[in-house]
Scaffold this motif. Structure first.
Motif, PDB file in Angstrom:
ATOM      1  N   GLY A  18      -3.083  -0.007  -3.954  1.00  0.00           N
ATOM      2  CA  GLY A  18      -2.262   1.147  -4.298  1.00  0.00           C
ATOM      3  C   GLY A  18      -0.837   0.698  -4.482  1.00  0.00           C
ATOM      4  O   GLY A  18      -0.587  -0.468  -4.768  1.00  0.00           O
ATOM      5  N   ASP A  19       0.083   1.608  -4.287  1.00  0.00           N
ATOM      6  CA  ASP A  19       1.485   1.253  -4.459  1.00  0.00           C
ATOM      7  C   ASP A  19       1.925   0.156  -3.495  1.00  0.00           C
ATOM      8  O   ASP A  19       2.715  -0.702  -3.852  1.00  0.00           O
ATOM      9  N   ALA A  20       1.445   0.197  -2.263  1.00  0.00           N
ATOM     10  CA  ALA A  20       1.875  -0.778  -1.269  1.00  0.00           C
ATOM     11  C   ALA A  20       1.084  -2.079  -1.337  1.00  0.00           C
ATOM     12  O   ALA A  20       1.572  -3.126  -0.941  1.00  0.00           O
ATOM     13  N   VAL A  21      -0.166  -2.052  -1.835  1.00  0.00           N
ATOM     14  CA  VAL A  21      -1.022  -3.236  -1.896  1.00  0.00           C
ATOM     15  C   VAL A  21      -1.259  -3.607  -3.351  1.00  0.00           C
ATOM     16  O   VAL A  21      -1.720  -2.784  -4.139  1.00  0.00           O
ATOM     17  N   GLY A  29      -5.931 -18.922  -6.370  1.00  0.00           N
ATOM     18  CA  GLY A  29      -6.826 -17.880  -5.896  1.00  0.00           C
ATOM     19  C   GLY A  29      -6.255 -16.513  -6.205  1.00  0.00           C
ATOM     20  O   GLY A  29      -5.489 -16.341  -7.153  1.00  0.00           O
ATOM     21  N   LEU A  30      -6.604 -15.557  -5.390  1.00  0.00           N
ATOM     22  CA  LEU A  30      -6.130 -14.190  -5.555  1.00  0.00           C
ATOM     23  C   LEU A  30      -5.520 -13.755  -4.232  1.00  0.00           C
ATOM     24  O   LEU A  30      -6.177 -13.828  -3.193  1.00  0.00           O
ATOM     25  N   VAL A  31      -4.243 -13.346  -4.262  1.00  0.00           N
ATOM     26  CA  VAL A  31      -3.598 -12.890  -3.034  1.00  0.00           C
ATOM     27  C   VAL A  31      -3.339 -11.398  -3.118  1.00  0.00           C
ATOM     28  O   VAL A  31      -3.234 -10.824  -4.204  1.00  0.00           O
ATOM     29  N   PHE A  32      -3.239 -10.783  -1.964  1.00  0.00           N
ATOM     30  CA  PHE A  32      -2.967  -9.357  -1.853  1.00  0.00           C
ATOM     31  C   PHE A  32      -1.654  -9.200  -1.101  1.00  0.00           C
ATOM     32  O   PHE A  32      -1.506  -9.713   0.011  1.00  0.00           O
ATOM     33  N   THR A  33      -0.718  -8.491  -1.728  1.00  0.00           N
ATOM     34  CA  THR A  33       0.586  -8.299  -1.117  1.00  0.00           C
ATOM     35  C   THR A  33       0.707  -6.885  -0.564  1.00  0.00           C
ATOM     36  O   THR A  33       0.098  -5.954  -1.080  1.00  0.00           O
ATOM     37  N   VAL A  34       1.506  -6.764   0.476  1.00  0.00           N
ATOM     38  CA  VAL A  34       1.826  -5.478   1.082  1.00  0.00           C
ATOM     39  C   VAL A  34       3.347  -5.381   1.056  1.00  0.00           C
ATOM     40  O   VAL A  34       4.025  -6.253   1.611  1.00  0.00           O
ATOM     41  N   THR A  35       3.862  -4.390   0.395  1.00  0.00           N
ATOM     42  CA  THR A  35       5.301  -4.213   0.171  1.00  0.00           C
ATOM     43  C   THR A  35       5.952  -5.503  -0.331  1.00  0.00           C
ATOM     44  O   THR A  35       7.047  -5.856   0.081  1.00  0.00           O
ATOM     45  N   GLY A  36       5.244  -6.214  -1.186  1.00  0.00           N
ATOM     46  CA  GLY A  36       5.771  -7.424  -1.814  1.00  0.00           C
ATOM     47  C   GLY A  36       5.541  -8.709  -1.046  1.00  0.00           C
ATOM     48  O   GLY A  36       5.820  -9.794  -1.549  1.00  0.00           O
ATOM     49  N   ASN A  37       5.028  -8.646   0.167  1.00  0.00           N
ATOM     50  CA  ASN A  37       4.766  -9.833   0.980  1.00  0.00           C
ATOM     51  C   ASN A  37       3.270 -10.129   1.014  1.00  0.00           C
ATOM     52  O   ASN A  37       2.477  -9.225   1.253  1.00  0.00           O
ATOM     53  N   ALA A 103       3.647  -6.589   6.922  1.00  0.00           N
ATOM     54  CA  ALA A 103       4.447  -5.378   7.099  1.00  0.00           C
ATOM     55  C   ALA A 103       5.665  -5.617   7.989  1.00  0.00           C
ATOM     56  O   ALA A 103       6.662  -4.900   7.893  1.00  0.00           O
ATOM     57  N   ALA A 104       5.595  -6.615   8.848  1.00  0.00           N
ATOM     58  CA  ALA A 104       6.712  -6.929   9.751  1.00  0.00           C
ATOM     59  C   ALA A 104       7.850  -7.650   9.024  1.00  0.00           C
ATOM     60  O   ALA A 104       8.942  -7.760   9.554  1.00  0.00           O
ATOM     61  N   ARG A 105       7.584  -8.118   7.814  1.00  0.00           N
ATOM     62  CA  ARG A 105       8.605  -8.819   7.027  1.00  0.00           C
ATOM     63  C   ARG A 105       9.384  -7.824   6.184  1.00  0.00           C
ATOM     64  O   ARG A 105       8.859  -6.773   5.834  1.00  0.00           O
ATOM     65  N   PRO A 106      10.615  -8.161   5.841  1.00  0.00           N
ATOM     66  CA  PRO A 106      11.396  -7.249   4.977  1.00  0.00           C
ATOM     67  C   PRO A 106      10.706  -7.070   3.625  1.00  0.00           C
ATOM     68  O   PRO A 106      10.179  -8.041   3.065  1.00  0.00           O
ATOM     69  N   PRO A 107      10.687  -5.869   3.083  1.00  0.00           N
ATOM     70  CA  PRO A 107      10.068  -5.642   1.756  1.00  0.00           C
ATOM     71  C   PRO A 107      10.764  -6.469   0.693  1.00  0.00           C
ATOM     72  O   PRO A 107      11.964  -6.706   0.757  1.00  0.00           O
ATOM     73  N   LYS A 108       9.976  -6.864  -0.301  1.00  0.00           N
ATOM     74  CA  LYS A 108      10.542  -7.620  -1.427  1.00  0.00           C
ATOM     75  C   LYS A 108      10.663  -6.712  -2.616  1.00  0.00           C
ATOM     76  O   LYS A 108       9.922  -5.821  -2.827  1.00  0.00           O
TER      77      LYS A 108
END
Length: 108
Positions: A18-21, A29-37, A103-108
């Motif tokens: 979704g918007d966050a993932v 490979g294929l990575v999945f980001t959460v809020t840009g991380n 999620a604990a990291r600052p959003p990118k």
């Protein structure tokens, strides 16, 4: 390097893109980001998981887990989990751990 598309689809379904993932091709490979991380990724037949420093010793003690090595150096904050140990329950636990660390990291 090709990645396990079946594992990637299982990850995609559990994370509910979704918007966050967001899924991106990276690291061969294929990575999945959460809020840009990056939270998790599928590299070959294995799962790459971002791990908070406090969670690393416990994560590495889990079956199938090993440090993520790049060019002979261990990459802190990352764990590789062997694909053969990833039943649905175990996979979900790893995904939650990766999402928590991202999620604990600052959003990118």
């Amino acid at each position: 390097m090709a990645y396990d598309e079946v594992l990637a689809e299982r990850v995609r379904e559990l994370l509910e893109e979704g918007d966050a993932v967001v899924a991106k091709k990276m690291f061969g490979g294929l990575v999945f980001t959460v809020t840009g991380n990056t939270a998790v990724g599928v590299v070959g037949d294995d799962l790459l998981v971002r791990v908070a420093p406090d969670d690393t010793p416990q994560a590495l003690a889990q079956p199938g887990a090993r440090p993520f090595e790049v060019r002979g150096r261990i990459s802190k904050g990352w764990v590789i989990v062997a694909g053969e140990v990833l039943d649905d329950h175990v996979l979900d636990d790893w995904l939650q751990l990766g999402q928590k660390a991202a999620a604990a990291r600052p959003p990118k």
